[in-house]
Design a protein around this motif. Structure first.
Motif, PDB file in Angstrom:
ATOM      1  N   HIS A  31      23.014  39.603  46.673  1.00  0.00           N
ATOM      2  CA  HIS A  31      24.436  39.542  46.338  1.00  0.00           C
ATOM      3  C   HIS A  31      25.244  40.538  47.164  1.00  0.00           C
ATOM      4  CE1 HIS A  31      28.038  39.150  43.821  1.00  0.00           C
ATOM      5  NE2 HIS A  31      28.128  40.472  43.926  1.00  0.00           N
ATOM      6  N   TYR A  32      24.754  41.771  47.257  1.00  0.00           N
ATOM      7  CA  TYR A  32      25.524  42.815  47.925  1.00  0.00           C
ATOM      8  C   TYR A  32      25.335  42.842  49.442  1.00  0.00           C
ATOM      9  CZ  TYR A  32      27.047  44.778  43.515  1.00  0.00           C
ATOM     10  OH  TYR A  32      27.647  44.948  42.296  1.00  0.00           O
ATOM     11  N   SER A  52      26.457  31.880  44.003  1.00  0.00           N
ATOM     12  CA  SER A  52      27.814  32.121  44.512  1.00  0.00           C
ATOM     13  C   SER A  52      28.875  31.513  43.587  1.00  0.00           C
ATOM     14  CB  SER A  52      27.952  31.557  45.923  1.00  0.00           C
ATOM     15  OG  SER A  52      27.766  30.153  45.916  1.00  0.00           O
ATOM     16  N   SER A  54      31.145  31.065  40.029  1.00  0.00           N
ATOM     17  CA  SER A  54      31.874  32.021  39.188  1.00  0.00           C
ATOM     18  C   SER A  54      31.025  32.501  38.014  1.00  0.00           C
ATOM     19  CB  SER A  54      33.160  31.379  38.666  1.00  0.00           C
ATOM     20  OG  SER A  54      32.851  30.251  37.863  1.00  0.00           O
ATOM     21  N   VAL A  57      28.655  36.155  38.103  1.00  0.00           N
ATOM     22  CA  VAL A  57      29.158  37.510  37.858  1.00  0.00           C
ATOM     23  C   VAL A  57      29.515  37.652  36.379  1.00  0.00           C
ATOM     24  CG1 VAL A  57      30.013  37.889  40.205  1.00  0.00           C
ATOM     25  CG2 VAL A  57      31.521  36.874  38.500  1.00  0.00           C
ATOM     26  N   THR A  61      34.714  40.505  35.909  1.00  0.00           N
ATOM     27  CA  THR A  61      34.337  41.584  36.837  1.00  0.00           C
ATOM     28  C   THR A  61      33.774  40.975  38.118  1.00  0.00           C
ATOM     29  OG1 THR A  61      32.012  41.782  36.175  1.00  0.00           O
ATOM     30  CG2 THR A  61      33.616  42.989  34.848  1.00  0.00           C
ATOM     31  N   SER A  62      33.430  41.834  39.052  1.00  0.00           N
ATOM     32  CA  SER A  62      32.715  41.374  40.239  1.00  0.00           C
ATOM     33  C   SER A  62      31.251  41.797  40.177  1.00  0.00           C
ATOM     34  CB  SER A  62      33.374  41.942  41.501  1.00  0.00           C
ATOM     35  OG  SER A  62      33.305  43.350  41.475  1.00  0.00           O
ATOM     36  N   PRO A  64      27.509  41.444  39.581  1.00  0.00           N
ATOM     37  CA  PRO A  64      26.602  40.288  39.511  1.00  0.00           C
ATOM     38  C   PRO A  64      25.824  40.283  38.194  1.00  0.00           C
ATOM     39  CG  PRO A  64      25.778  41.904  41.080  1.00  0.00           C
ATOM     40  CD  PRO A  64      27.126  42.383  40.631  1.00  0.00           C
TER      41      PRO A  64
END
Length: 174
Positions: A31-32, A52, A54, A57, A61-62, A64
């Motif tokens: 993810h990062y 990927s 919605s 997460v 928030t963002s 994961p």
């Protein structure tokens, strides 16, 4: 013999939890770091689409979803270690109840995530499914452990001796 069986199941719970930690770390790093996943990207199994979306997460928030998953696995591992170290029947019982409750909470989240993958996204992630299966196995082991506890697993003398031990460690007033 019972202690050996209990140890085996706790070791298995620990191993499954650590495997879950590894999967969560891998998915969080994907993810990062935005590196390609080792997974199919077409058809029913499409990890990229799931990870990927919605739903990948924490709501609002963002962060994961793999980070709470990592935390869940760490707590599960800690409970397994506590189960290995528990000496009295009272603590064994408490730990088994905690393991079952924790595994049930994890399973409920898994059911929601499987629903999202199948019904909302119409695709599944192989890595997510692997983690979901681990959580299901942890739940089943915790359930079997809980059911294998005798209803009177803590005799009154054991409880009394534990209470006496606790009392002996308290400072005495003059």
């Amino acid at each position: 013999m019972k202690r050996l069986q209990r140890s085996k199941s706790q070791v298995l719970l620990l191993a499954l939890s650590l495997l879950g930690v590894a999967i969560a770390i891998y998915l969080t790093s994907v993810h990062y770091e935005n590196v390609p996943l080792v997974c199919s990207e077409s058809g029913l199994i499409n990890c990229t689409r799931v990870l990927s979306s919605s739903y990948s997460v924490v709501l609002g928030t963002s962060l994961p979803i793999t980070i709470p998953g990592f935390g869940w696995c760490v707590v599960s591992a800690a409970l397994a270690i506590a189960g290995l170290c528990a000496k009295t029947g009272l603590w064994q019982r408490r730990i088994r109840i905690a393991q079952f409750a924790w595994a049930l909470a994890g399973l409920l989240v898994v059911l929601y995530l499987v629903y999202v993958e199948i019904v909302r996204l119409h695709t599944i992630c192989a890595w997510c499914t692997a983690l979901h299966v681990l959580i299901l196995l942890i739940f089943l082991i915790a359930l079997v452990q809980l059911q294998s506890l005798p209803s009177d697993s803590i005799s009154s003398s054991e409880t009394e001796s534990e209470e006496a031990e606790n009392m002996s460690t308290l400072p005495r007033s003059k």
